[in-house]
Write a protein that holds these residues in place. Structure first.
Motif, PDB file in Angstrom:
ATOM      1  N   PRO A  68       0.807  -1.224   0.000  1.00  0.00           N
ATOM      2  CA  PRO A  68       0.000   0.000   0.000  1.00  0.00           C
ATOM      3  C   PRO A  68       0.839   1.274   0.000  1.00  0.00           C
ATOM      4  CG  PRO A  68      -0.431  -1.328   1.975  1.00  0.00           C
ATOM      5  CD  PRO A  68       0.603  -2.039   1.183  1.00  0.00           C
ATOM      6  N   ASP A  69       0.375   2.236  -0.776  1.00  0.00           N
ATOM      7  CA  ASP A  69       0.964   3.568  -0.804  1.00  0.00           C
ATOM      8  C   ASP A  69      -0.119   4.588  -0.434  1.00  0.00           C
ATOM      9  OD1 ASP A  69       3.009   5.393  -1.114  1.00  0.00           O
ATOM     10  OD2 ASP A  69       2.622   5.697  -3.248  1.00  0.00           O
ATOM     11  N   GLN A  70      -1.076   4.144   0.361  1.00  0.00           N
ATOM     12  CA  GLN A  70      -2.160   4.993   0.848  1.00  0.00           C
ATOM     13  C   GLN A  70      -2.818   4.285   2.022  1.00  0.00           C
ATOM     14  OE1 GLN A  70      -5.323   3.734  -2.472  1.00  0.00           O
ATOM     15  NE2 GLN A  70      -6.238   4.991  -0.882  1.00  0.00           N
ATOM     16  N   LYS A  71      -3.525   5.040   2.807  1.00  0.00           N
ATOM     17  CA  LYS A  71      -4.380   4.452   3.849  1.00  0.00           C
ATOM     18  C   LYS A  71      -5.772   4.341   3.272  1.00  0.00           C
ATOM     19  CE  LYS A  71      -1.995   5.321   7.996  1.00  0.00           C
ATOM     20  NZ  LYS A  71      -1.588   4.104   8.582  1.00  0.00           N
ATOM     21  N   GLY A  72      -6.422   3.242   3.559  1.00  0.00           N
ATOM     22  CA  GLY A  72      -7.793   3.069   3.095  1.00  0.00           C
ATOM     23  C   GLY A  72      -8.777   3.690   4.066  1.00  0.00           C
ATOM     24  N   SER A  73      -9.950   3.985   3.554  1.00  0.00           N
ATOM     25  CA  SER A  73     -11.007   4.496   4.422  1.00  0.00           C
ATOM     26  C   SER A  73     -12.340   4.016   3.877  1.00  0.00           C
ATOM     27  CB  SER A  73     -10.986   6.024   4.481  1.00  0.00           C
ATOM     28  OG  SER A  73     -11.269   6.557   3.213  1.00  0.00           O
ATOM     29  N   ALA A  74     -13.283   3.885   4.758  1.00  0.00           N
ATOM     30  CA  ALA A  74     -14.624   3.462   4.351  1.00  0.00           C
ATOM     31  C   ALA A  74     -15.598   3.746   5.485  1.00  0.00           C
ATOM     32  CB  ALA A  74     -14.643   1.981   4.010  1.00  0.00           C
ATOM     33  N   ASP A  75     -16.820   4.008   5.102  1.00  0.00           N
ATOM     34  CA  ASP A  75     -17.902   4.151   6.062  1.00  0.00           C
ATOM     35  C   ASP A  75     -18.877   3.011   5.841  1.00  0.00           C
ATOM     36  OD1 ASP A  75     -17.004   6.562   7.199  1.00  0.00           O
ATOM     37  OD2 ASP A  75     -17.894   7.707   5.554  1.00  0.00           O
ATOM     38  N   ARG A  76     -19.612   2.689   6.833  1.00  0.00           N
ATOM     39  CA  ARG A  76     -20.655   1.681   6.725  1.00  0.00           C
ATOM     40  C   ARG A  76     -21.927   2.230   7.344  1.00  0.00           C
ATOM     41  NH1 ARG A  76     -17.973  -0.092   3.400  1.00  0.00           N
ATOM     42  NH2 ARG A  76     -17.098  -2.135   3.154  1.00  0.00           N
ATOM     43  N   LYS A  77     -23.039   1.840   6.759  1.00  0.00           N
ATOM     44  CA  LYS A  77     -24.332   2.168   7.344  1.00  0.00           C
ATOM     45  C   LYS A  77     -24.436   1.450   8.679  1.00  0.00           C
ATOM     46  CE  LYS A  77     -26.579   2.459   2.849  1.00  0.00           C
ATOM     47  NZ  LYS A  77     -27.594   1.894   1.952  1.00  0.00           N
ATOM     48  N   PRO A  78     -25.204   2.000   9.612  1.00  0.00           N
ATOM     49  CA  PRO A  78     -25.389   1.278  10.869  1.00  0.00           C
ATOM     50  C   PRO A  78     -26.155  -0.022  10.607  1.00  0.00           C
ATOM     51  CG  PRO A  78     -26.768   3.242  10.808  1.00  0.00           C
ATOM     52  CD  PRO A  78     -25.914   3.261   9.580  1.00  0.00           C
ATOM     53  N   LEU A  79     -25.862  -1.032  11.390  1.00  0.00           N
ATOM     54  CA  LEU A  79     -26.525  -2.329  11.235  1.00  0.00           C
ATOM     55  C   LEU A  79     -28.040  -2.182  11.279  1.00  0.00           C
ATOM     56  CD1 LEU A  79     -26.303  -5.368  10.898  1.00  0.00           C
ATOM     57  CD2 LEU A  79     -26.059  -5.551  13.377  1.00  0.00           C
ATOM     58  N   SER A  80     -28.523  -1.299  12.128  1.00  0.00           N
ATOM     59  CA  SER A  80     -29.966  -1.117  12.262  1.00  0.00           C
ATOM     60  C   SER A  80     -30.614  -0.676  10.937  1.00  0.00           C
ATOM     61  CB  SER A  80     -30.289  -0.103  13.356  1.00  0.00           C
ATOM     62  OG  SER A  80     -29.700   1.152  13.040  1.00  0.00           O
ATOM     63  N   ALA A  81     -29.865   0.016  10.089  1.00  0.00           N
ATOM     64  CA  ALA A  81     -30.406   0.447   8.795  1.00  0.00           C
ATOM     65  C   ALA A  81     -30.461  -0.686   7.778  1.00  0.00           C
ATOM     66  CB  ALA A  81     -29.546   1.589   8.241  1.00  0.00           C
ATOM     67  N   LEU A  82     -29.810  -1.783   8.064  1.00  0.00           N
ATOM     68  CA  LEU A  82     -29.751  -2.910   7.148  1.00  0.00           C
ATOM     69  C   LEU A  82     -30.675  -4.055   7.537  1.00  0.00           C
ATOM     70  CD1 LEU A  82     -25.874  -2.971   6.736  1.00  0.00           C
ATOM     71  CD2 LEU A  82     -27.546  -1.815   5.276  1.00  0.00           C
ATOM     72  N   LEU A  83     -31.130  -4.055   8.768  1.00  0.00           N
ATOM     73  CA  LEU A  83     -31.980  -5.131   9.265  1.00  0.00           C
ATOM     74  C   LEU A  83     -33.415  -4.978   8.766  1.00  0.00           C
ATOM     75  CD1 LEU A  83     -30.799  -5.334  12.977  1.00  0.00           C
ATOM     76  CD2 LEU A  83     -30.364  -7.018  11.168  1.00  0.00           C
ATOM     77  N   LEU A  84     -33.990  -6.042   8.278  1.00  0.00           N
ATOM     78  CA  LEU A  84     -35.392  -6.027   7.879  1.00  0.00           C
ATOM     79  C   LEU A  84     -36.318  -6.160   9.096  1.00  0.00           C
ATOM     80  CD1 LEU A  84     -35.160  -8.251   4.689  1.00  0.00           C
ATOM     81  CD2 LEU A  84     -35.233  -5.747   4.844  1.00  0.00           C
ATOM     82  N   GLU A  85     -35.806  -6.797  10.125  1.00  0.00           N
ATOM     83  CA  GLU A  85     -36.514  -6.904  11.414  1.00  0.00           C
ATOM     84  C   GLU A  85     -35.493  -6.793  12.522  1.00  0.00           C
ATOM     85  OE1 GLU A  85     -38.635 -10.605  11.610  1.00  0.00           O
ATOM     86  OE2 GLU A  85     -40.013 -10.045  10.002  1.00  0.00           O
ATOM     87  N   ASP A  86     -35.945  -6.354  13.671  1.00  0.00           N
ATOM     88  CA  ASP A  86     -35.064  -6.241  14.819  1.00  0.00           C
ATOM     89  C   ASP A  86     -34.600  -7.616  15.261  1.00  0.00           C
ATOM     90  OD1 ASP A  86     -33.687  -4.881  16.837  1.00  0.00           O
ATOM     91  OD2 ASP A  86     -35.319  -5.183  18.269  1.00  0.00           O
ATOM     92  N   ILE A  87     -33.376  -7.698  15.774  1.00  0.00           N
ATOM     93  CA  ILE A  87     -32.844  -8.950  16.294  1.00  0.00           C
ATOM     94  C   ILE A  87     -33.457  -9.171  17.689  1.00  0.00           C
ATOM     95  CG2 ILE A  87     -30.776 -10.207  17.000  1.00  0.00           C
ATOM     96  CD1 ILE A  87     -29.188  -8.383  15.101  1.00  0.00           C
ATOM     97  N   SER A  88     -34.082 -10.313  17.864  1.00  0.00           N
ATOM     98  CA  SER A  88     -34.696 -10.576  19.172  1.00  0.00           C
ATOM     99  C   SER A  88     -33.909 -11.608  19.932  1.00  0.00           C
ATOM    100  CB  SER A  88     -36.112 -11.114  19.012  1.00  0.00           C
ATOM    101  OG  SER A  88     -36.854 -10.311  18.156  1.00  0.00           O
TER     102      SER A  88
END
Length: 173
Positions: A153-173
């Protein structure tokens, strides 16, 4: 995520790296990355993936780079790993493509674990017939999946992720 789990840490810390130094990548590092890909899960254990490794001195690299808008990445990488599916080994298109994705992810994680940077170039599949042609391969036999560009690598990587709650179709019970 548990901080002490090396697999979960690698998944969380791996980034797509698009700029590389001039330091060479060793044969052993390339083999370790290919081995990681080889051990990915595949439908019916067909392991339909096939790899073509292009080093910096391979004359096919320039033609390959000319087939993608990411030519600058391919030109700067120390190594390109072209990933294909062998059509004769495929049994279900979706399952085989999912397996190829798992193979690619394994290789990206392996590169990260070795201190290398890598990026999955998928856009190149838009030029699939020309890719196999410039590489001297038979498009009847092979289906292009992606190119993994890698190097130190000749750079640092970066990334954002959506919160898990925005990806869940239903809440984890």
């Amino acid at each position: 995520m548990p901080a002490e789990n090396p697999v979960l840490t690698a998944i969380r810390e791996r980034r797509s790296i698009r700029r590389y130094s001039d330091d060479p990548v060793s044969r052993e590092e390339i083999e370790a990355i290919l081995e990681a890909g080889r051990w990915a899960p595949s439908g019916l254990n067909h392991q339909a993936w096939r790899f073509l490794v292009l080093r910096r001195d391979d004359p096919r690299r320039a033609a390959l780079a000319g087939l993608t808008k990411y030519a600058h990445i391919l030109e700067r990488a120390q190594v390109l790993i072209c990933v294909f599916l062998a059509r004769s080994e495929m049994y279900h298109p979706m399952k085989d493509h999912q397996g190829a994705g798992a193979c690619l992810q394994n290789m990206l994680l392996a590169a990260h674990s070795l201190g290398l940077g890598a990026v999955w170039i998928g856009e190149i599949v838009n030029q699939e017939p020309r890719v196999t042609e410039v590489l001297g391969l038979n498009p009847v036999d092979l289906e292009m999946q992606a190119v993994v560009a890698l190097g130190h690598p000749d750079q640092k990587g970066s990334a954002d992720r959506k919160p898990l709650s925005a990806l869940l179709l239903e809440d984890i019970s």
